[in-house]
Design an enzyme around this catalytic site. Structure first.
Site, short mmCIF file in Angstrom:
data_model
loop_
_atom_site.label_atom_id
_atom_site.label_comp_id
_atom_site.label_asym_id
_atom_site.label_seq_id
_atom_site.Cartn_x
_atom_site.Cartn_y
_atom_site.Cartn_z
N HIS A 3 31.32 36.04 57.24
CA HIS A 3 30.71 35.91 58.56
C HIS A 3 30.22 37.25 59.08
O HIS A 3 29.14 37.33 59.69
CB HIS A 3 31.68 35.23 59.53
N HIS A 57 43.06 34.64 47.33
CA HIS A 57 43.39 35.75 48.24
C HIS A 57 44.08 35.25 49.49
O HIS A 57 45.14 35.71 49.86
CB HIS A 57 42.14 36.56 48.61
N GLU A 89 47.65 36.01 51.01
CA GLU A 89 47.68 36.31 52.45
C GLU A 89 47.40 35.11 53.34
O GLU A 89 47.06 35.27 54.50
CB GLU A 89 46.68 37.44 52.75
N HIS A 116 45.62 42.77 43.32
CA HIS A 116 46.44 41.58 43.63
C HIS A 116 46.90 40.89 42.34
O HIS A 116 48.05 40.48 42.24
CB HIS A 116 45.64 40.59 44.48
CO CO Z 1 43.62 41.85 49.59
#
Ligand code: CO
Length: 293
Positions: free
Chosen positions: A121, A179, A209, A241
């Site tokens: 966005h 993610h 997350e 990650h």
């Molecule tokens: Co991250």
């Protein structure tokens, strides 16, 4: 009566005037059309993760051999980290300013993100701000990230299922690591899990997350009596990650948490952008944008 005629006449004059100014607007920009592509990823500072970006770069240039391709990373942390190592990566704003300066008239900005979250966005907002600048682009459009339409979810599920190691048994699980985000678009991960489970009920999608996290996934695996799982990144790159949060030896990694719960895990360190059929979906979104120029 007279006044009514005047009104009609005024309206006509107004309509003609706006047509004329629209044409004048077209003519004012007499520059030859110059199309460009800006590929935008989150970025990764992990050297092994660069294969994903190299693969996308190669495939995009194959699909659009005549069009200059530029890159930008949305993560400031990653850009600063790379700059310290002497590798200069542009932000979206810097990359677009350079393209504006080089006289590009039509720019397709392709998001290489997975979902339409905050990064996407923000990218749209700033890209569109460039269309309002004097002497700027005639047209700038932003392509959807990997998951936008239902069809994308279907294609992604089919592609990723085909990349599961063939030795995996049906009673063993596959856990994809997305993610995740506090942004409402996090729901795409749940939608993705549904799409996978229509085809194979032992496939799960967790996030680092967002929701569901590894504790939620662990409960799901235990309730099904699963003893072994494959861990696969659901991110374009197998970066920090994937290497640490998913497959690392730290006690809070997904591998360690599952091992402690009695579930063996086999991590696969490959980002989604390393698979050509996944890259093909991003490229189809880019083709959608290019078809407007
Ligand atoms: Co991250």
């Amino acid at each position: 009566m007279q006044s009514k005629k005047t009104v009609v006449l005024l309206v006509l004059v107004f309509i003609l005037a706006s047509f004329a100014s629209a044409f004048a607007g077209e003519h004012r920009d007499a520059r030859p059309q110059k199309k460009g592509i800006l590929l935008v990823g989150f970025g990764s500072s992990v050297p092994q993760a660069q294969v994903s970006f190299e693969n996308i770069d190669k495939k995009v240039k194959e699909a659009f051999p005549e069009i200059p391709v530029r890159w930008a990373y949305t993560s400031a942390i990653i850009r600063h980290k790379m700059a310290k190592e002497g590798k200069q990566m542009d932000s979206v704003e810097v990359a677009l300013a350079k393209m504006m300066d080089e006289g590009f008239t039509h720019v397709a900005v392709q998001s290489l993100h997975t979902i339409r979250g905050e990064e996407y966005h923000d990218l749209r907002r700033n890209a569109h701000a460039f269309s309002d600048m004097a002497g700027g682009f005639q047209r700038i459009l932003v392509g959807y990230p990997l998951l936008a339409k239902h069809e994308d979810l279907v294609r992604v599920s089919e592609a990723m299922i085909s990349h599961i190691p063939p030795e995996r048994k049906k009673y063993e699980a596959v856990v994809f690591m997305g993610h995740g985000t506090p942004h409402p678009a996090n729901a795409f991960y749940e939608a993705m899990m549904y799409e996978f489970q229509l085809k194979d009920p032992n496939i799960f999608v967790g996030t680092v997350e967002g929701y569901p996290d590894i504790e939620d996934i662990k409960v799901m695996l235990l309730s099904k009596g699963i003893k072994k799982t494959y861990l696969i990144p659901f991110m374009s790159v197998a970066g920090d990650h994937a290497r640490n949060d998913m497959a690392g030896d730290e006690p809070d990694s997904w591998k360690s948490i599952l091992t402690k719960a009695g579930i063996t895990s086999v991590p696969i360190l490959k980002g989604t952008a390393e698979y050509d059929d996944i890259v093909g979906i991003w490229i189809d979104h880019l083709k959608g944008v290019m078809s407007h120029f």
